[in-house]
Design a protein around this motif. Structure first.
Motif, PDB file in Angstrom:
ATOM      1  N   VAL A  58     -26.065  11.597  27.638  1.00 22.12           N
ATOM      2  CA  VAL A  58     -25.708  10.262  27.154  1.00 22.12           C
ATOM      3  C   VAL A  58     -24.257  10.263  26.662  1.00 22.12           C
ATOM      4  O   VAL A  58     -23.460   9.400  27.051  1.00 22.12           O
ATOM      5  CB  VAL A  58     -26.667   9.807  26.028  1.00 22.12           C
ATOM      6  CG1 VAL A  58     -26.161   8.536  25.359  1.00 22.12           C
ATOM      7  CG2 VAL A  58     -28.072   9.591  26.576  1.00 22.12           C
ATOM      8  N   LYS A  73     -29.909   6.117  21.152  1.00 27.55           N
ATOM      9  CA  LYS A  73     -29.149   5.044  20.512  1.00 27.55           C
ATOM     10  C   LYS A  73     -28.114   5.613  19.543  1.00 27.55           C
ATOM     11  O   LYS A  73     -26.956   5.185  19.538  1.00 27.55           O
ATOM     12  CB  LYS A  73     -30.089   4.094  19.786  1.00 27.55           C
ATOM     13  CG  LYS A  73     -29.386   2.911  19.169  1.00 27.55           C
ATOM     14  CD  LYS A  73     -30.369   1.949  18.539  1.00 27.55           C
ATOM     15  CE  LYS A  73     -29.641   0.762  17.926  1.00 27.55           C
ATOM     16  NZ  LYS A  73     -30.558  -0.186  17.317  1.00 27.55           N
ATOM     17  N   ARG A  80     -25.386   7.350  21.667  1.00 29.89           N
ATOM     18  CA  ARG A  80     -24.569   6.354  22.363  1.00 29.89           C
ATOM     19  C   ARG A  80     -23.599   5.701  21.388  1.00 29.89           C
ATOM     20  O   ARG A  80     -22.413   5.562  21.690  1.00 29.89           O
ATOM     21  CB  ARG A  80     -25.468   5.311  23.014  1.00 29.89           C
ATOM     22  CG  ARG A  80     -24.726   4.260  23.797  1.00 29.89           C
ATOM     23  CD  ARG A  80     -25.720   3.309  24.475  1.00 29.89           C
ATOM     24  NE  ARG A  80     -25.054   2.391  25.356  1.00 29.89           N
ATOM     25  CZ  ARG A  80     -24.554   1.219  24.957  1.00 29.89           C
ATOM     26  NH1 ARG A  80     -24.662   0.840  23.713  1.00 29.89           N
ATOM     27  NH2 ARG A  80     -23.959   0.431  25.833  1.00 29.89           N
ATOM     28  N   ASN A  81     -24.078   5.298  20.225  1.00 26.80           N
ATOM     29  CA  ASN A  81     -23.203   4.654  19.249  1.00 26.80           C
ATOM     30  C   ASN A  81     -22.107   5.596  18.758  1.00 26.80           C
ATOM     31  O   ASN A  81     -20.945   5.187  18.618  1.00 26.80           O
ATOM     32  CB  ASN A  81     -24.019   4.106  18.075  1.00 26.80           C
ATOM     33  CG  ASN A  81     -24.841   2.904  18.468  1.00 26.80           C
ATOM     34  OD1 ASN A  81     -24.563   2.231  19.453  1.00 26.80           O
ATOM     35  ND2 ASN A  81     -25.874   2.625  17.697  1.00 26.80           N
ATOM     36  N   LYS A  83     -30.967 -10.315  21.554  1.00 28.46           N
ATOM     37  CA  LYS A  83     -31.792  -9.124  21.796  1.00 28.46           C
ATOM     38  C   LYS A  83     -33.064  -9.499  22.554  1.00 28.46           C
ATOM     39  O   LYS A  83     -33.426  -8.844  23.531  1.00 28.46           O
ATOM     40  CB  LYS A  83     -32.147  -8.463  20.462  1.00 28.46           C
ATOM     41  CG  LYS A  83     -32.994  -7.224  20.590  1.00 28.46           C
ATOM     42  CD  LYS A  83     -33.295  -6.637  19.222  1.00 28.46           C
ATOM     43  CE  LYS A  83     -34.236  -5.471  19.336  1.00 28.46           C
ATOM     44  NZ  LYS A  83     -34.596  -4.914  18.036  1.00 28.46           N
ATOM     45  N   ASN A 133     -34.095  -8.322  26.374  1.00 26.53           N
ATOM     46  CA  ASN A 133     -35.376  -7.675  26.657  1.00 26.53           C
ATOM     47  C   ASN A 133     -36.189  -8.474  27.665  1.00 26.53           C
ATOM     48  O   ASN A 133     -36.812  -7.901  28.559  1.00 26.53           O
ATOM     49  CB  ASN A 133     -36.172  -7.468  25.367  1.00 26.53           C
ATOM     50  CG  ASN A 133     -35.594  -6.356  24.514  1.00 26.53           C
ATOM     51  OD1 ASN A 133     -34.921  -5.464  25.007  1.00 26.53           O
ATOM     52  ND2 ASN A 133     -35.846  -6.433  23.229  1.00 26.53           N
ATOM     53  N   MET A 176     -29.697  -0.401  33.691  1.00 29.77           N
ATOM     54  CA  MET A 176     -29.677   0.373  32.448  1.00 29.77           C
ATOM     55  C   MET A 176     -28.802   1.629  32.566  1.00 29.77           C
ATOM     56  O   MET A 176     -28.071   1.970  31.632  1.00 29.77           O
ATOM     57  CB  MET A 176     -31.103   0.767  32.032  1.00 29.77           C
ATOM     58  CG  MET A 176     -31.952  -0.399  31.577  1.00 29.77           C
ATOM     59  SD  MET A 176     -31.315  -1.223  30.118  1.00 29.77           S
ATOM     60  CE  MET A 176     -31.548   0.051  28.894  1.00 29.77           C
ATOM     61  N   ARG A 177     -28.866   2.299  33.695  1.00 28.30           N
ATOM     62  CA  ARG A 177     -28.039   3.504  33.855  1.00 28.30           C
ATOM     63  C   ARG A 177     -26.557   3.146  33.817  1.00 28.30           C
ATOM     64  O   ARG A 177     -25.750   3.892  33.284  1.00 28.30           O
ATOM     65  CB  ARG A 177     -28.384   4.230  35.156  1.00 28.30           C
ATOM     66  CG  ARG A 177     -29.673   4.987  35.060  1.00 28.30           C
ATOM     67  CD  ARG A 177     -29.854   5.925  36.218  1.00 28.30           C
ATOM     68  NE  ARG A 177     -31.153   6.575  36.133  1.00 28.30           N
ATOM     69  CZ  ARG A 177     -31.667   7.292  37.112  1.00 28.30           C
ATOM     70  NH1 ARG A 177     -31.002   7.455  38.242  1.00 28.30           N
ATOM     71  NH2 ARG A 177     -32.841   7.855  36.968  1.00 28.30           N
ATOM     72  N   TYR A 211     -25.129   0.219  32.426  1.00 31.14           N
ATOM     73  CA  TYR A 211     -24.629  -0.482  31.250  1.00 31.14           C
ATOM     74  C   TYR A 211     -25.144   0.050  29.917  1.00 31.14           C
ATOM     75  O   TYR A 211     -24.597  -0.293  28.882  1.00 31.14           O
ATOM     76  CB  TYR A 211     -24.899  -1.981  31.369  1.00 31.14           C
ATOM     77  CG  TYR A 211     -24.216  -2.538  32.587  1.00 31.14           C
ATOM     78  CD1 TYR A 211     -22.835  -2.430  32.742  1.00 31.14           C
ATOM     79  CD2 TYR A 211     -24.932  -3.127  33.612  1.00 31.14           C
ATOM     80  CE1 TYR A 211     -22.193  -2.897  33.870  1.00 31.14           C
ATOM     81  CE2 TYR A 211     -24.303  -3.608  34.743  1.00 31.14           C
ATOM     82  CZ  TYR A 211     -22.931  -3.491  34.870  1.00 31.14           C
ATOM     83  OH  TYR A 211     -22.295  -3.953  35.984  1.00 31.14           O
ATOM     84  N   TRP A 212     -26.160   0.866  29.912  1.00 34.46           N
ATOM     85  CA  TRP A 212     -26.582   1.505  28.660  1.00 34.46           C
ATOM     86  C   TRP A 212     -26.071   2.937  28.617  1.00 34.46           C
ATOM     87  O   TRP A 212     -25.448   3.371  27.670  1.00 34.46           O
ATOM     88  CB  TRP A 212     -28.110   1.469  28.501  1.00 34.46           C
ATOM     89  CG  TRP A 212     -28.560   2.201  27.272  1.00 34.46           C
ATOM     90  CD1 TRP A 212     -29.095   3.451  27.212  1.00 34.46           C
ATOM     91  CD2 TRP A 212     -28.477   1.757  25.910  1.00 34.46           C
ATOM     92  NE1 TRP A 212     -29.362   3.807  25.911  1.00 34.46           N
ATOM     93  CE2 TRP A 212     -28.987   2.777  25.079  1.00 34.46           C
ATOM     94  CE3 TRP A 212     -28.010   0.596  25.305  1.00 34.46           C
ATOM     95  CZ2 TRP A 212     -29.050   2.677  23.701  1.00 34.46           C
ATOM     96  CZ3 TRP A 212     -28.083   0.490  23.927  1.00 34.46           C
ATOM     97  CH2 TRP A 212     -28.598   1.522  23.149  1.00 34.46           C
ATOM     98  N   TYR A 213     -26.336   3.681  29.711  1.00 34.52           N
ATOM     99  CA  TYR A 213     -25.921   5.083  29.752  1.00 34.52           C
ATOM    100  C   TYR A 213     -24.517   5.261  30.299  1.00 34.52           C
ATOM    101  O   TYR A 213     -23.978   6.356  30.275  1.00 34.52           O
ATOM    102  CB  TYR A 213     -26.918   5.907  30.569  1.00 34.52           C
ATOM    103  CG  TYR A 213     -28.280   5.954  29.918  1.00 34.52           C
ATOM    104  CD1 TYR A 213     -28.510   6.725  28.788  1.00 34.52           C
ATOM    105  CD2 TYR A 213     -29.339   5.211  30.409  1.00 34.52           C
ATOM    106  CE1 TYR A 213     -29.742   6.758  28.167  1.00 34.52           C
ATOM    107  CE2 TYR A 213     -30.587   5.238  29.805  1.00 34.52           C
ATOM    108  CZ  TYR A 213     -30.784   6.013  28.683  1.00 34.52           C
ATOM    109  OH  TYR A 213     -32.004   6.037  28.073  1.00 34.52           O
TER     110      TYR A 213
END
Length: 185
Positions: free
Chosen positions: A32, A72, A75-76, A121, A125, A140-141, A143-145
């Motif tokens: 991550v 989380k 990532r932060n 949020k 979801n 998700m891969r 834009y999140w990871y």
């Protein structure tokens, strides 16, 4: 060791909690952080900081999904480090991914009210739940990871152009979905 047992170790303030977390989720947290920072040393530091932050957060928090909780935090921490380093060196993949998604999300210089954050949020979801599994994984891969398009394509056995088109169409759907939910972009 099961996640519930690891969380229990945190609640007991046992240092074994960190060892077990490292054993089970060290590589995951490193991935991550490294997808954002592209620096082994910085990613390793973020992972170590993740363990400290988890130790400080559990208790009072009792995460139901330890992997998501740790991701989380990691990532932060990595995004904070990325912001500090941005003036010195850039990660094109992370910068590009954040810019792509930034076109779909509302922006406010004063921040968002708590009710607005909750609505956003819930909308996000809801949108993710409406996607087909492969599209959700790609989204998700990226834009999140903050994974590179080539990495996503390779891991899913797809062409890069297929991933790019999927991302573009999904961003457009995401923007329309948010507007339908009354979230002004």
């Amino acid at each position: 060791m099961e996640d519930e047992k690891i969380v229990e170790l945190y609640w007991e303030r046992s240092e074994a909690a960190i060892t077990e977390t490292q054993t089970k989720y060290g590589k995951y947290c490193f991935t991550v952080a490294n997808n954002i920072l592209y620096s082994k040393e910085d990613a390793e530091e973020c992972v170590n900081d993740t363990y400290v932050r988890a130790w400080e957060s559990i208790p009072p928090h009792k995460p139901s999904r330890l992997s998501a909780f740790l991701a989380k935090i990691t990532r932060n921490l990595a995004l904070d480090r990325y912001d500090k380093m941005r003036a010195h060196k850039r990660s094109d993949c992370a910068e590009t991914a954040l810019e792509e998604l930034g076109e779909c999300l509302p922006y406010s210089e004063n921040g968002m009210e708590a009710a607005d954050e909750l609505a956003l949020k819930e909308a996000i979801n809801g949108f993710l739940a409406s996607l087909k599994e492969q599209t959700r994984v790609i989204f998700m891969r990226r834009y999140w990871y903050l994974c590179a398009v080539g990495e996503i394509a390779s891991s899913l056995g797809l062409s890069e152009s297929k991933v790019k088109v999927t991302l573009m169409r999904t961003r457009l759907k995401f923007k329309m979905y948010l507007e339908e939910q009354g979230i002004i972009i």
